[in-house]
Write a protein that holds these residues in place. Structure first.
Motif, PDB file in Angstrom:
ATOM      1  N   ALA A   1      17.433  90.901  18.287  1.00 20.86           N
ATOM      2  CA  ALA A   1      16.768  89.605  18.369  1.00 20.86           C
ATOM      3  C   ALA A   1      17.295  88.671  17.279  1.00 20.86           C
ATOM      4  O   ALA A   1      17.711  89.132  16.204  1.00 20.86           O
ATOM      5  CB  ALA A   1      15.262  89.787  18.220  1.00 20.86           C
ATOM      6  N   PRO A   2      17.296  87.352  17.516  1.00 22.01           N
ATOM      7  CA  PRO A   2      17.770  86.400  16.506  1.00 22.01           C
ATOM      8  C   PRO A   2      17.074  86.594  15.160  1.00 22.01           C
ATOM      9  O   PRO A   2      15.846  86.722  15.095  1.00 22.01           O
ATOM     10  CB  PRO A   2      17.413  85.040  17.125  1.00 22.01           C
ATOM     11  CG  PRO A   2      17.432  85.291  18.596  1.00 22.01           C
ATOM     12  CD  PRO A   2      16.887  86.686  18.762  1.00 22.01           C
ATOM     13  N   GLY A   3      17.870  86.648  14.115  1.00 26.64           N
ATOM     14  CA  GLY A   3      17.327  86.797  12.777  1.00 26.64           C
ATOM     15  C   GLY A   3      17.041  88.233  12.365  1.00 26.64           C
ATOM     16  O   GLY A   3      16.667  88.478  11.217  1.00 26.64           O
ATOM     17  N   ASP A   4      17.202  89.194  13.275  1.00 25.04           N
ATOM     18  CA  ASP A   4      16.945  90.600  12.959  1.00 25.04           C
ATOM     19  C   ASP A   4      18.075  91.125  12.071  1.00 25.04           C
ATOM     20  O   ASP A   4      19.218  91.224  12.504  1.00 25.04           O
ATOM     21  CB  ASP A   4      16.867  91.405  14.253  1.00 25.04           C
ATOM     22  CG  ASP A   4      16.480  92.876  14.028  1.00 25.04           C
ATOM     23  OD1 ASP A   4      16.501  93.330  12.864  1.00 25.04           O
ATOM     24  OD2 ASP A   4      16.162  93.548  15.024  1.00 25.04           O
ATOM     25  N   GLU A   5      17.729  91.480  10.849  1.00 23.06           N
ATOM     26  CA  GLU A   5      18.763  91.910   9.906  1.00 23.06           C
ATOM     27  C   GLU A   5      19.368  93.259  10.264  1.00 23.06           C
ATOM     28  O   GLU A   5      20.358  93.678   9.652  1.00 23.06           O
ATOM     29  CB  GLU A   5      18.209  91.919   8.476  1.00 23.06           C
ATOM     30  CG  GLU A   5      17.985  90.526   7.924  1.00 23.06           C
ATOM     31  CD  GLU A   5      18.302  90.401   6.448  1.00 23.06           C
ATOM     32  OE1 GLU A   5      19.056  91.247   5.920  1.00 23.06           O
ATOM     33  OE2 GLU A   5      17.803  89.469   5.829  1.00 23.06           O
TER      34      GLU A   5
END
Length: 213
Positions: free
Chosen positions: A136-140
């Protein structure tokens, strides 16, 4: 004019060029360029690449801390791992460019090499293009997957997301990203047709003469 001021202006000019030519849209995509002190400048979160303010660019120090300007993009970790694994990297480009994203959504891709060597310039500027798993977007967690690939690849395609490309200069990173996008477009246009990619011998000859860093 200081080197940092020049880099600020250059980063904004590159963002505007990408936006004007439809390679990015809305507030998608992010760019960064390395500073002489080991830190880097980065496009801020929720900023359109077509309307960047040089004074408001995010400034990150060599330790990865935000030390100036607006809040950096939530995808800053992509840039951090590319710089960390590629010592000669001086810039990183991450876009959600249409044809590259379209390829990243296809089922059955070769995860070790997403696009065939259709043209010489693709081989010279991109080389092999691995696919990183979807997050997911922003998932490190994506940082760990990109880091595994970045040591051997300066261009990586993120599944259902888009490309991230490092270069020895901002121009080099942009040219490689644009070549990747055009090759993705060609690949989609040619689907269902009999295609004659470059042979293994032709690819190796290009790599020997135009060694990718």
């Amino acid at each position: 004019m200081s080197e940092e001021t020049k880099l600020r202006d250059k980063l904004c000019a590159c963002g505007a060029s990408l936006f004007r030519r439809g390679l990015t849209f809305g507030s998608t995509g992010n760019l960064s360029v390395a500073l002489p002190d080991g830190g880097w400048l980065m496009t801020p979160t929720n900023a359109s690449l077509g309307d960047l303010d040089p004074a408001r660019l995010s400034k990150i120090d060599a330790a990865g801390r935000h030390v100036g300007g607006d809040k950096p993009t939530k995808e800053a970790f992509l840039h951090r791992v590319m710089y960390g694994k590629r010592e000669e990297a001086r810039a990183v480009v991450h876009l959600h460019s249409t044809h590259s994203v379209a390829v990243s959504c296809l089922d059955g891709l070769d995860c070790a090499n997403c696009l065939p060597p259709i043209t010489a310039y693709y081989v010279m500027r991109v080389g092999r293009l691995p696919l990183a798993p979807y997050h997911a977007p922003g998932d490190e967690a994506l940082a760990a997957d990109v880091e595994k690939l970045a040591g051997e690849h300066h261009a990586i395609l993120l599944a259902n997301h888009g490309p991230v490309v490092a270069g020895t200069s901002l121009d080099a990173a942009m040219y490689a990203t644009e070549e990747l996008e055009e090759t993705a477009k060609l690949y989609l246009l040619l689907r269902g047709q009999r295609v004659r990619p470059l042979t293994c011998e032709q690819v190796e000859e290009l790599r020997e003469k135009h060694a990718l860093w």
